[in-house]
Motif scaffolding. Structure first.
Motif, PDB file in Angstrom:
ATOM      1  N   GLY A   1       0.824  -1.203   0.000  1.00 15.87           N
ATOM      2  CA  GLY A   1       0.000   0.000   0.000  1.00 15.87           C
ATOM      3  C   GLY A   1       0.854   1.246   0.000  1.00 15.87           C
ATOM      4  O   GLY A   1       1.909   1.274   0.643  1.00 15.87           O
ATOM      5  N   SER A   2       0.425   2.255  -0.741  1.00 16.69           N
ATOM      6  CA  SER A   2       1.164   3.513  -0.836  1.00 16.69           C
ATOM      7  C   SER A   2       0.191   4.679  -0.901  1.00 16.69           C
ATOM      8  O   SER A   2      -0.877   4.582  -1.513  1.00 16.69           O
ATOM      9  N   VAL A   3       0.585   5.787  -0.284  1.00 22.97           N
ATOM     10  CA  VAL A   3      -0.165   7.036  -0.366  1.00 22.97           C
ATOM     11  C   VAL A   3       0.826   8.158  -0.640  1.00 22.97           C
ATOM     12  O   VAL A   3       1.884   8.231  -0.015  1.00 22.97           O
ATOM     13  N   THR A   4       0.480   9.020  -1.596  1.00 27.20           N
ATOM     14  CA  THR A   4       1.310  10.163  -1.954  1.00 27.20           C
ATOM     15  C   THR A   4       0.522  11.442  -1.726  1.00 27.20           C
ATOM     16  O   THR A   4      -0.678  11.497  -2.006  1.00 27.20           O
ATOM     17  N   SER A   5       1.181  12.463  -1.229  1.00 27.65           N
ATOM     18  CA  SER A   5       0.583  13.799  -1.139  1.00 27.65           C
ATOM     19  C   SER A   5       1.245  14.682  -2.188  1.00 27.65           C
ATOM     20  O   SER A   5       2.464  14.818  -2.202  1.00 27.65           O
ATOM     21  N   ILE A   6       0.426  15.253  -3.080  1.00 25.60           N
ATOM     22  CA  ILE A   6       0.940  16.136  -4.114  1.00 25.60           C
ATOM     23  C   ILE A   6       0.634  17.575  -3.725  1.00 25.60           C
ATOM     24  O   ILE A   6      -0.531  17.980  -3.646  1.00 25.60           O
ATOM     25  N   PHE A   7       1.689  18.343  -3.463  1.00 27.28           N
ATOM     26  CA  PHE A   7       1.555  19.757  -3.127  1.00 27.28           C
ATOM     27  C   PHE A   7       2.000  20.561  -4.341  1.00 27.28           C
ATOM     28  O   PHE A   7       3.180  20.799  -4.553  1.00 27.28           O
ATOM     29  N   ALA A   8       1.021  20.950  -5.155  1.00 32.16           N
ATOM     30  CA  ALA A   8       1.324  21.607  -6.423  1.00 32.16           C
ATOM     31  C   ALA A   8       1.063  23.102  -6.324  1.00 32.16           C
ATOM     32  O   ALA A   8       0.126  23.555  -5.645  1.00 32.16           O
ATOM     33  N   HIS A   9       1.874  23.866  -7.045  1.00 33.23           N
ATOM     34  CA  HIS A   9       1.735  25.325  -7.066  1.00 33.23           C
ATOM     35  C   HIS A   9       1.926  25.808  -8.488  1.00 33.23           C
ATOM     36  O   HIS A   9       2.895  25.438  -9.165  1.00 33.23           O
ATOM     37  N   ALA A  10       0.995  26.626  -8.957  1.00 34.48           N
ATOM     38  CA  ALA A  10       1.087  27.186 -10.300  1.00 34.48           C
ATOM     39  C   ALA A  10       0.965  28.701 -10.244  1.00 34.48           C
ATOM     40  O   ALA A  10       0.280  29.252  -9.376  1.00 34.48           O
ATOM     41  N   THR A  11       1.633  29.369 -11.176  1.00 32.63           N
ATOM     42  CA  THR A  11       1.587  30.818 -11.298  1.00 32.63           C
ATOM     43  C   THR A  11       1.264  31.184 -12.738  1.00 32.63           C
ATOM     44  O   THR A  11       1.805  30.586 -13.674  1.00 32.63           O
TER      45      THR A  11
END
Length: 432
Positions: free
Chosen positions: A61-71
């Protein structure tokens, strides 16, 4: 352009968020796995690898957190997203039936996106916010035909949800009409917005693969995911206005869309991956992969309202995507019997052509280095962790056309985009 972005959001994820973060272990190796024997996790990368399952039962089992930022820079001013974390995940259970035959089932999120530009930025008429989630259950069987050759196949049962907000009326058009009418009032906020939500009905595709040990050091593999069509059969629309002035001026034209239902169909493109791995020494594994995604299938997006009297609002949008490639490279070194270290790199080429560039998923070529490790405190239990950093190469002068409902004309929105993301992952593996 009323509900177009709701359906676009599902497929826009393919380039920006076609999820390549489905394993905390393999994220550290650039998300390679097509030519690697990963036990139960092979169902996600290459079903043929499941045939080499070493234990009777294995769970991962795996869990990823994606913290994305766009400008986005528009006319010299910069606008930033304010995103919550997206959390793609994957769980796999594999079982050995015979020495050369294994079966299992996996659950994972092949597509996912979350972006929030705010309600009142200049591109609000294209996108304010979107949350996309797609889910797949994949039962799989794998057979080792020869000691060094295996095949595998799985059925992908996929469904999803989407929730999207966008502006309906450009501020500039509204203020222009007010000026023509002799009014001194001017809007600073988006006059009218629409929220679109829907569920994509379950659809079925296939995931097949083969793996061959050429020598004890060299292994090659290939996998193929079929194209699937995700269909929102009855999406819901709801309207909101900036204030009572906007409601008074616009409700006669726009209230017809409030609580309306729509349908849309979009492709989840076919994916073909080739990979090779090499073990120059017992403790070191190197892997290299090329992943082709058939986004040329996404030429147009058809959106139809279920009510006949809303046929004038139906959309037939040209997308004209091109096929794209993603390249993966990774290395794993067994430092001790209990500890493995990994490094990786991904290069994700964009399928989005200029002139069709919508900010619900800023499309651009991305480079993603990664690092990770596994620690086995006991023989049958592993803790995996990795960190992937996604760096967009930037896109200047990216444009998209849209229909101005008030002016009755087509307009072009242009911006310079930048994007990056941090993607930490944690996972476990347990075998019996």
């Amino acid at each position: 352009m009323t509900v177009a972005a709701a359906a676009i959001a599902i497929t826009a994820a393919a380039e920006g968020y076609q999820v390549n973060t489905l394993s905390a272990r393999q994220n550290g190796m650039g998300h390679t796995g097509t030519s690697l024997k990963l036990g139960a996790e092979s169902m996600i990368f290459n079903p043929a690898g499941l045939a080499y399952l070493e234990d009777n039962i294995q769970f991962t089992g795996s869990v990823t957190s994606i913290f994305a930022h766009a400008t986005a820079k528009v006319d010299g001013s910069s606008y930033n997203t304010s995103n919550g974390a997206s959390t793609p995940m994957a769980f796999s259970l594999g079982m050995k039936i015979y020495d050369n035959l294994s079966a299992g089932v996996s659950f994972y999120t092949p597509y996912g996106s979350g972006i929030n530009w705010g309600e009142n930025w200049p591109g609000a008429v294209l996108n304010q916010k979107v949350t996309l989630r797609a889910f797949t259950v994949q039962p799989t069987i794998a057979w080792r035909i020869l000691p060094n050759l295996s095949i595998g196949a799985g059925a992908m049962i996929t469904w999803g949800t989407v929730d999207l907000g966008k502006g309906l009326v450009p501020v500039s058009s509204m203020n222009g009409l007010l000026a023509m009418a002799g009014s001194d009032y001017r809007f600073t906020d988006t006059p009218a917005s629409i929220n679109l939500s829907g569920k994509a009905a379950a659809t079925v595709g296939i995931h097949v693969g083969a793996m061959w040990d050429i020598t004890p050091q060299w292994t090659v593999g290939a996998s193929f995911r079929s194209k699937m069509n995700l269909t929102v059969k009855c999406g819901d629309a709801s309207l909101s206005y900036a204030n009572e002035i906007a409601r008074t001026l616009l409700q006669e034209r726009l209230d017809v869309l409030d609580q309306a239902n729509f349908t849309a169909t979009m492709p989840a493109a076919a994916v073909l991956t080739f990979g090779a791995s090499y073990r120059p020494v017992k403790k070191l594994t190197l892997a290299l992969e090329a992943q082709w995604t058939g986004w040329n299938a996404y030429k147009t997006l058809e959106i139809d309202f279920l009510s006949e009297h809303l046929a004038a609002y139906n959309q037939h949008l040209t997308k004209n995507y091109r096929n794209s490639w993603t390249f993966h490279a990774g290395a794993e070194y067994n430092i001790t019997p209990r500890f493995d270290a990994r490094l990786g790199l991904m290069v994700d080429m964009t399928p989005v052509r200029n002139g069709h560039y919508n900010p619900e998923t800023p499309g651009m070529t991305k480079i993603a280095p990664s690092a990770g490790f596994s620690f086995r405190p006991v023989r049958n239990f592993s803790i995996d962790a990795s960190l992937l950093y996604v760096a967009g190469l930037g896109r200047d002068g990216a444009s998209c056309t849209y229909a101005d409902l008030l002016a009755g004309t087509e307009r072009t929105f242009t911006a310079d985009y930048r994007v990056h993301a941090w993607c930490p992952s944690i996972g476990v593996s347990l075998q019996f």
